[in-house]
Design a protein around this motif. Structure first.
Motif, PDB file in Angstrom:
ATOM      1  N   HIS A 154      61.053 -44.313  -2.813  1.00  0.00           N
ATOM      2  CA  HIS A 154      61.494 -42.954  -3.150  1.00  0.00           C
ATOM      3  C   HIS A 154      60.334 -41.965  -3.113  1.00  0.00           C
ATOM      4  O   HIS A 154      60.426 -40.886  -3.685  1.00  0.00           O
ATOM      5  N   GLY A 155      59.251 -42.340  -2.467  1.00  0.00           N
ATOM      6  CA  GLY A 155      58.084 -41.469  -2.375  1.00  0.00           C
ATOM      7  C   GLY A 155      57.025 -41.826  -3.400  1.00  0.00           C
ATOM      8  O   GLY A 155      57.123 -42.823  -4.110  1.00  0.00           O
ATOM      9  N   TRP A 156      55.998 -40.989  -3.467  1.00  0.00           N
ATOM     10  CA  TRP A 156      54.890 -41.209  -4.391  1.00  0.00           C
ATOM     11  C   TRP A 156      55.338 -40.970  -5.826  1.00  0.00           C
ATOM     12  O   TRP A 156      56.044 -39.991  -6.104  1.00  0.00           O
ATOM     13  N   LYS A 157      54.896 -41.844  -6.726  1.00  0.00           N
ATOM     14  CA  LYS A 157      55.221 -41.731  -8.150  1.00  0.00           C
ATOM     15  C   LYS A 157      53.948 -41.928  -8.972  1.00  0.00           C
ATOM     16  O   LYS A 157      53.113 -42.781  -8.651  1.00  0.00           O
ATOM     17  N   ILE A 158      53.825 -41.169 -10.043  1.00  0.00           N
ATOM     18  CA  ILE A 158      52.685 -41.298 -10.952  1.00  0.00           C
ATOM     19  C   ILE A 158      52.931 -42.508 -11.847  1.00  0.00           C
ATOM     20  O   ILE A 158      53.964 -42.594 -12.511  1.00  0.00           O
ATOM     21  N   ALA A 159      51.976 -43.437 -11.867  1.00  0.00           N
ATOM     22  CA  ALA A 159      52.116 -44.672 -12.632  1.00  0.00           C
ATOM     23  C   ALA A 159      51.254 -44.685 -13.896  1.00  0.00           C
ATOM     24  O   ALA A 159      51.480 -45.517 -14.775  1.00  0.00           O
ATOM     25  N   ALA A 160      50.269 -43.792 -14.001  1.00  0.00           N
ATOM     26  CA  ALA A 160      49.423 -43.722 -15.196  1.00  0.00           C
ATOM     27  C   ALA A 160      48.706 -42.379 -15.218  1.00  0.00           C
ATOM     28  O   ALA A 160      48.343 -41.843 -14.159  1.00  0.00           O
ATOM     29  N   VAL A 161      48.515 -41.841 -16.430  1.00  0.00           N
ATOM     30  CA  VAL A 161      47.784 -40.587 -16.622  1.00  0.00           C
ATOM     31  C   VAL A 161      46.816 -40.798 -17.783  1.00  0.00           C
ATOM     32  O   VAL A 161      47.228 -41.189 -18.881  1.00  0.00           O
ATOM     33  N   VAL A 162      45.527 -40.543 -17.530  1.00  0.00           N
ATOM     34  CA  VAL A 162      44.494 -40.654 -18.563  1.00  0.00           C
ATOM     35  C   VAL A 162      43.612 -39.415 -18.443  1.00  0.00           C
ATOM     36  O   VAL A 162      43.283 -38.999 -17.325  1.00  0.00           O
ATOM     37  N   TRP A 163      43.242 -38.825 -19.572  1.00  0.00           N
ATOM     38  CA  TRP A 163      42.429 -37.616 -19.529  1.00  0.00           C
ATOM     39  C   TRP A 163      41.461 -37.581 -20.696  1.00  0.00           C
ATOM     40  O   TRP A 163      41.673 -38.225 -21.728  1.00  0.00           O
ATOM     41  N   SER A 164      40.397 -36.792 -20.520  1.00  0.00           N
ATOM     42  CA  SER A 164      39.493 -36.467 -21.619  1.00  0.00           C
ATOM     43  C   SER A 164      39.857 -35.060 -22.075  1.00  0.00           C
ATOM     44  O   SER A 164      40.414 -34.285 -21.297  1.00  0.00           O
ATOM     45  N   ALA A 165      39.557 -34.753 -23.332  1.00  0.00           N
ATOM     46  CA  ALA A 165      39.924 -33.421 -23.836  1.00  0.00           C
ATOM     47  C   ALA A 165      38.848 -32.857 -24.740  1.00  0.00           C
ATOM     48  O   ALA A 165      38.462 -33.481 -25.727  1.00  0.00           O
ATOM     49  N   GLU A 166      38.390 -31.697 -24.361  1.00  0.00           N
ATOM     50  CA  GLU A 166      37.522 -30.885 -25.220  1.00  0.00           C
ATOM     51  C   GLU A 166      38.397 -29.765 -25.737  1.00  0.00           C
ATOM     52  O   GLU A 166      38.867 -28.921 -24.968  1.00  0.00           O
ATOM     53  N   GLU A 167      38.693 -29.806 -27.036  1.00  0.00           N
ATOM     54  CA  GLU A 167      39.521 -28.762 -27.640  1.00  0.00           C
ATOM     55  C   GLU A 167      38.695 -27.491 -27.779  1.00  0.00           C
ATOM     56  O   GLU A 167      37.506 -27.537 -28.108  1.00  0.00           O
ATOM     57  N   ASN A 168      39.312 -26.361 -27.536  1.00  0.00           N
ATOM     58  CA  ASN A 168      38.621 -25.076 -27.623  1.00  0.00           C
ATOM     59  C   ASN A 168      38.184 -24.840 -29.064  1.00  0.00           C
ATOM     60  O   ASN A 168      39.025 -24.818 -29.973  1.00  0.00           O
ATOM     61  N   PRO A 169      36.866 -24.644 -29.300  1.00  0.00           N
ATOM     62  CA  PRO A 169      36.417 -24.396 -30.682  1.00  0.00           C
ATOM     63  C   PRO A 169      36.765 -22.998 -31.171  1.00  0.00           C
ATOM     64  O   PRO A 169      36.802 -22.755 -32.383  1.00  0.00           O
ATOM     65  N   ALA A 170      37.048 -22.067 -30.248  1.00  0.00           N
ATOM     66  CA  ALA A 170      37.419 -20.700 -30.642  1.00  0.00           C
ATOM     67  C   ALA A 170      38.900 -20.687 -30.997  1.00  0.00           C
ATOM     68  O   ALA A 170      39.725 -21.194 -30.245  1.00  0.00           O
ATOM     69  N   PRO A 171      39.235 -20.137 -32.156  1.00  0.00           N
ATOM     70  CA  PRO A 171      40.644 -20.105 -32.532  1.00  0.00           C
ATOM     71  C   PRO A 171      41.460 -19.264 -31.550  1.00  0.00           C
ATOM     72  O   PRO A 171      40.966 -18.318 -30.951  1.00  0.00           O
ATOM     73  N   ARG A 172      42.718 -19.651 -31.431  1.00  0.00           N
ATOM     74  CA  ARG A 172      43.627 -18.918 -30.553  1.00  0.00           C
ATOM     75  C   ARG A 172      43.896 -17.559 -31.176  1.00  0.00           C
ATOM     76  O   ARG A 172      44.191 -17.452 -32.367  1.00  0.00           O
ATOM     77  N   PRO A 173      43.791 -16.495 -30.392  1.00  0.00           N
ATOM     78  CA  PRO A 173      44.054 -15.156 -30.915  1.00  0.00           C
ATOM     79  C   PRO A 173      45.474 -15.055 -31.499  1.00  0.00           C
ATOM     80  O   PRO A 173      46.416 -15.623 -30.947  1.00  0.00           O
ATOM     81  N   GLY A 174      45.555 -14.364 -32.623  1.00  0.00           N
ATOM     82  CA  GLY A 174      46.865 -14.146 -33.244  1.00  0.00           C
ATOM     83  C   GLY A 174      47.300 -15.278 -34.141  1.00  0.00           C
ATOM     84  O   GLY A 174      48.404 -15.241 -34.684  1.00  0.00           O
ATOM     85  N   ILE A 175      46.479 -16.296 -34.309  1.00  0.00           N
ATOM     86  CA  ILE A 175      46.891 -17.413 -35.184  1.00  0.00           C
ATOM     87  C   ILE A 175      45.992 -17.467 -36.393  1.00  0.00           C
ATOM     88  O   ILE A 175      44.867 -17.239 -36.401  1.00  0.00           O
TER      89      ILE A 175
END
Length: 175
Positions: A154-175
């Motif tokens: 049925h075509g190409w399929k994603i079998a796994a997703v792995v990521w690194s994450a650096e969360e933004n240290p600056a607060p989101r505006p309006g929160i």
């Protein structure tokens, strides 16, 4: 020795007789198809299209794991009422939970893909890229993301997703 050569010749003849779709596709064509999967992933997120998003995956229970940077974990811990409470270095989820959070969010959530690298033999592929996850105009987190893909009937399929994450240290505006 002749039987071995005859066996090899027969195997090659049988392989040559297979329909083209049964063979590994041309890697250039595979790259184009994988690039289309990347675009479809981003479009399904932007359009909040659950069905379109889920069709990109081999199954719903694929590996879906994020690894947070030490700085992100330290900032999270500092925000807790009890800083001794353990905070995870990794998180796991599913594609369905991910797209459902996007659909239920009032603001747009999108992902950018930069420095995309695709390695494929026509039947399996590794995709590695730099990403930024956006909440509206706010860069919420960023890092590297890796996908494993397989080519199915049925075509190409994603079998796994792995990521690194650096969360933004600056607060989101309006929160």
């Amino acid at each position: 020795m002749k039987p071995m050569f005859a066996s090899a010749a027969l195997t090659l003849a049988l392989f040559a007789a297979l329909p083209q779709q049964a063979r590994a596709e041309d890697p250039i064509e595979s790259r184009k198809q994988i690039e289309a999967i990347i675009k479809a992933f981003g479009k399904a997120m932007a359009d909040k299209d659950r069905d379109g998003f889920l069709r990109l995956f081999l199954r719903e229970d694929i590996t879906w794991v994020g690894a947070y940077t030490d700085g992100s974990v330290a900032r999270y811990r500092a925000s807790l009422k009890d800083p001794k409470e353990p905070s995870p270095k990794t998180s796991s989820s599913t594609p369905r939970k991910f797209i459902d959070r996007i659909i239920s969010a009032p603001e747009a959530r999108t992902e950018t893909f930069e420095n995309v690298r695709i390695d494929t033999d026509g039947d399996m592929a590794q995709v590695l890229f730099d990403y930024s996850f956006m909440v509206g105009d706010y860069r919420n987190n960023w890092g590297k993301e890796s996908w494993q893909l397989v080519r199915t009937e049925h075509g190409w399929k994603i079998a796994a997703v792995v990521w690194s994450a650096e969360e933004n240290p600056a607060p989101r505006p309006g929160i």
